[in-house]
Write a protein that holds these residues in place. Sequence first.
Motif, PDB file in Angstrom:
ATOM      1  N   GLN A  47       0.847  -1.189   0.000  1.00 20.68           N
ATOM      2  CA  GLN A  47       0.000   0.000   0.000  1.00 20.68           C
ATOM      3  C   GLN A  47       0.885   1.241   0.000  1.00 20.68           C
ATOM      4  OE1 GLN A  47      -2.101  -1.696   3.663  1.00 20.68           O
ATOM      5  NE2 GLN A  47      -3.641  -0.302   2.881  1.00 20.68           N
ATOM      6  N   VAL A  48       0.384   2.325  -0.591  1.00 21.50           N
ATOM      7  CA  VAL A  48       1.043   3.620  -0.494  1.00 21.50           C
ATOM      8  C   VAL A  48       0.195   4.479   0.433  1.00 21.50           C
ATOM      9  CG1 VAL A  48       1.882   5.652  -1.713  1.00 21.50           C
ATOM     10  CG2 VAL A  48       1.947   3.429  -2.837  1.00 21.50           C
ATOM     11  N   VAL A  49       0.765   4.848   1.575  1.00 19.05           N
ATOM     12  CA  VAL A  49       0.021   5.597   2.589  1.00 19.05           C
ATOM     13  C   VAL A  49       0.903   6.715   3.141  1.00 19.05           C
ATOM     14  CG1 VAL A  49      -1.382   3.605   3.263  1.00 19.05           C
ATOM     15  CG2 VAL A  49       0.788   4.010   4.427  1.00 19.05           C
ATOM     16  N   ASP A  50       0.289   7.628   3.901  1.00 18.55           N
ATOM     17  CA  ASP A  50       1.121   8.616   4.580  1.00 18.55           C
ATOM     18  C   ASP A  50       1.655   8.022   5.879  1.00 18.55           C
ATOM     19  OD1 ASP A  50      -0.850   8.869   6.595  1.00 18.55           O
ATOM     20  OD2 ASP A  50      -1.860  10.459   5.505  1.00 18.55           O
ATOM     21  N   ARG A  51       2.535   8.765   6.538  1.00 22.20           N
ATOM     22  CA  ARG A  51       3.203   8.207   7.721  1.00 22.20           C
ATOM     23  C   ARG A  51       2.233   7.918   8.862  1.00 22.20           C
ATOM     24  NH1 ARG A  51       9.032  10.795   8.792  1.00 22.20           N
ATOM     25  NH2 ARG A  51       9.680  11.166   6.662  1.00 22.20           N
ATOM     26  N   VAL A  52       1.261   8.797   9.040  1.00 21.83           N
ATOM     27  CA  VAL A  52       0.310   8.616  10.140  1.00 21.83           C
ATOM     28  C   VAL A  52      -0.464   7.319   9.951  1.00 21.83           C
ATOM     29  CG1 VAL A  52      -1.738   9.562  11.275  1.00 21.83           C
ATOM     30  CG2 VAL A  52       0.120  11.095  10.579  1.00 21.83           C
ATOM     31  N   LEU A  53      -0.918   7.077   8.714  1.00 23.27           N
ATOM     32  CA  LEU A  53      -1.678   5.863   8.451  1.00 23.27           C
ATOM     33  C   LEU A  53      -0.784   4.625   8.577  1.00 23.27           C
ATOM     34  CD1 LEU A  53      -4.285   4.505   7.774  1.00 23.27           C
ATOM     35  CD2 LEU A  53      -3.928   5.018   5.353  1.00 23.27           C
ATOM     36  N   ALA A  54       0.473   4.735   8.137  1.00 25.21           N
ATOM     37  CA  ALA A  54       1.404   3.603   8.275  1.00 25.21           C
ATOM     38  C   ALA A  54       1.563   3.235   9.750  1.00 25.21           C
ATOM     39  CB  ALA A  54       2.761   3.959   7.669  1.00 25.21           C
ATOM     40  N   ALA A  55       1.733   4.256  10.593  1.00 27.64           N
ATOM     41  CA  ALA A  55       1.869   4.002  12.029  1.00 27.64           C
ATOM     42  C   ALA A  55       0.595   3.375  12.588  1.00 27.64           C
ATOM     43  CB  ALA A  55       2.178   5.311  12.757  1.00 27.64           C
ATOM     44  N   THR A  56      -0.554   3.848  12.103  1.00 22.69           N
ATOM     45  CA  THR A  56      -1.839   3.322  12.574  1.00 22.69           C
ATOM     46  C   THR A  56      -2.016   1.864  12.158  1.00 22.69           C
ATOM     47  OG1 THR A  56      -2.831   5.517  12.441  1.00 22.69           O
ATOM     48  CG2 THR A  56      -4.349   3.645  12.508  1.00 22.69           C
ATOM     49  N   LEU A  57      -1.628   1.534  10.931  1.00 22.66           N
ATOM     50  CA  LEU A  57      -1.779   0.162  10.440  1.00 22.66           C
ATOM     51  C   LEU A  57      -1.004  -0.828  11.305  1.00 22.66           C
ATOM     52  CD1 LEU A  57      -1.500   0.754   6.579  1.00 22.66           C
ATOM     53  CD2 LEU A  57      -3.519  -0.053   7.806  1.00 22.66           C
ATOM     54  N   ILE A  58       0.197  -0.430  11.702  1.00 21.82           N
ATOM     55  CA  ILE A  58       0.987  -1.319  12.569  1.00 21.82           C
ATOM     56  C   ILE A  58       0.397  -1.347  13.976  1.00 21.82           C
ATOM     57  CG2 ILE A  58       3.220  -1.645  13.702  1.00 21.82           C
ATOM     58  CD1 ILE A  58       4.608  -0.943  11.224  1.00 21.82           C
ATOM     59  N   ARG A  59      -0.007  -0.184  14.481  1.00 21.80           N
ATOM     60  CA  ARG A  59      -0.537  -0.130  15.846  1.00 21.80           C
ATOM     61  C   ARG A  59      -1.796  -0.987  15.988  1.00 21.80           C
ATOM     62  NH1 ARG A  59      -0.902   4.954  16.165  1.00 21.80           N
ATOM     63  NH2 ARG A  59      -3.142   5.174  15.917  1.00 21.80           N
ATOM     64  N   GLU A  60      -2.588  -1.046  14.925  1.00 23.11           N
ATOM     65  CA  GLU A  60      -3.805  -1.865  14.969  1.00 23.11           C
ATOM     66  C   GLU A  60      -3.483  -3.357  15.027  1.00 23.11           C
ATOM     67  OE1 GLU A  60      -5.899  -0.598  11.513  1.00 23.11           O
ATOM     68  OE2 GLU A  60      -6.848   1.124  12.511  1.00 23.11           O
ATOM     69  N   GLN A  61      -2.314  -3.731  14.514  1.00 23.78           N
ATOM     70  CA  GLN A  61      -1.909  -5.141  14.490  1.00 23.78           C
ATOM     71  C   GLN A  61      -1.044  -5.516  15.681  1.00 23.78           C
ATOM     72  OE1 GLN A  61      -2.792  -7.457  12.166  1.00 23.78           O
ATOM     73  NE2 GLN A  61      -4.037  -5.982  11.064  1.00 23.78           N
ATOM     74  N   GLU A  62      -0.231  -4.579  16.152  1.00 22.73           N
ATOM     75  CA  GLU A  62       0.789  -4.888  17.157  1.00 22.73           C
ATOM     76  C   GLU A  62       0.676  -3.925  18.332  1.00 22.73           C
ATOM     77  OE1 GLU A  62       2.314  -7.491  16.392  1.00 22.73           O
ATOM     78  OE2 GLU A  62       2.200  -7.557  14.210  1.00 22.73           O
ATOM     79  N   CYS A  63       0.319  -4.444  19.492  1.00 23.01           N
ATOM     80  CA  CYS A  63       0.260  -3.582  20.678  1.00 23.01           C
ATOM     81  C   CYS A  63       1.569  -3.628  21.469  1.00 23.01           C
ATOM     82  CB  CYS A  63      -0.916  -3.970  21.569  1.00 23.01           C
ATOM     83  SG  CYS A  63      -0.894  -5.693  22.076  1.00 23.01           S
ATOM     84  N   ALA A  64       2.412  -4.621  21.179  1.00 21.52           N
ATOM     85  CA  ALA A  64       3.680  -4.769  21.897  1.00 21.52           C
ATOM     86  C   ALA A  64       4.726  -3.807  21.329  1.00 21.52           C
ATOM     87  CB  ALA A  64       4.170  -6.209  21.774  1.00 21.52           C
ATOM     88  N   PRO A  65       5.829  -3.579  22.076  1.00 18.01           N
ATOM     89  CA  PRO A  65       6.922  -2.753  21.550  1.00 18.01           C
ATOM     90  C   PRO A  65       7.467  -3.335  20.242  1.00 18.01           C
ATOM     91  CG  PRO A  65       7.233  -3.176  23.891  1.00 18.01           C
ATOM     92  CD  PRO A  65       6.102  -4.049  23.449  1.00 18.01           C
ATOM     93  N   LEU A  66       8.010  -2.448  19.410  1.00 21.64           N
ATOM     94  CA  LEU A  66       8.515  -2.848  18.101  1.00 21.64           C
ATOM     95  C   LEU A  66      10.026  -2.691  18.043  1.00 21.64           C
ATOM     96  CD1 LEU A  66       5.859  -0.937  15.971  1.00 21.64           C
ATOM     97  CD2 LEU A  66       5.882  -3.402  16.401  1.00 21.64           C
TER      98      LEU A  66
END
Length: 217
Positions: A47-66
Motif C-alpha cells: 500500500q502507499v500511505v502517509d506516515r500517520v496511516l502507516a503508524a496506525t496500520l501497525i498499531r492496529e496489528q501490534e500492541c507490543a513494543p517494536l
Amino acid sequence: MIGTSIALEELERDALTELVNIGVSRAAVSLRTMVGEQVFLSVPSLQVVDRVLAATLIREQECAPLIAVRQDFEGAFSGRALLIFPEANSLELVRAVTSDELSSKEAREIEEEALLETGNIVLNGCLGTIANMLRKPLTISLPQLLRGDSQQLFDTSTPLGDDGVVLFLYINFAISDRDIRGYIAMIMDLPSLQTLKALIAEFIEHVIGSEDVAHEG
C-alpha cells in the motif's frame, strides 16, 4: 491520504509487489544459508500511505513494543527502508539464526548483531532487486537498530518532512515452523515516489514490449 496523481495504479502496484517478492525470495536463500533451516518470505500486499496511516496500520496489528532495522538509500529515488518486527518476534528470530543453541541470556547478548544481519539481508535483497530491475543503482547505508512504537518509527519530524509517503508491505516470514511476522516500510518524499512511479511504468512498458516481440517471433 495520497493524491491520485501519486498513487500507484493497480498494474504498477502489482509490478512493484512482484519486484519486492523477487527480492525477498533472494533474501530467503541467503537467510537459509545462514540459518540452516527452510526460510519462506513473501509480500502479499503493498500500500502507499502517509506516515500517520502507516503508524496506525501497525498499531492496529501490534500492541507490543517494536524493533526495526533501518537502512537509508540514495539514487534516482531516495528514502529510508525499515524492516519491522514485534519485539517478541525478534528473540524468536535470533533463536532461529543461532539454531536454538543459546540460552535466553546469550540470545539477548547477540540479538542486535543477529537482527542487523537479518535486516541487512532482507532490505538489501528488496532494494537491490528493485534497483537492478529498474536499472537505477542505489547506494544503501549500513543498518541501524531502532526500538519504539509505531509513532516513533514513522516520526514525521525527521528530515523527510510531512510530505513523506510510505510504501507499506506486510511480510510473511516463516523459518521452519516458527511464526515470525514482520513489515517492510520504505519512506520516501513525494518527488522520489513520482520518480519510482515513472520508472515502474517504463519497466512495465519494457516487459510488455518484450512479450509482444516474443509473440511475434
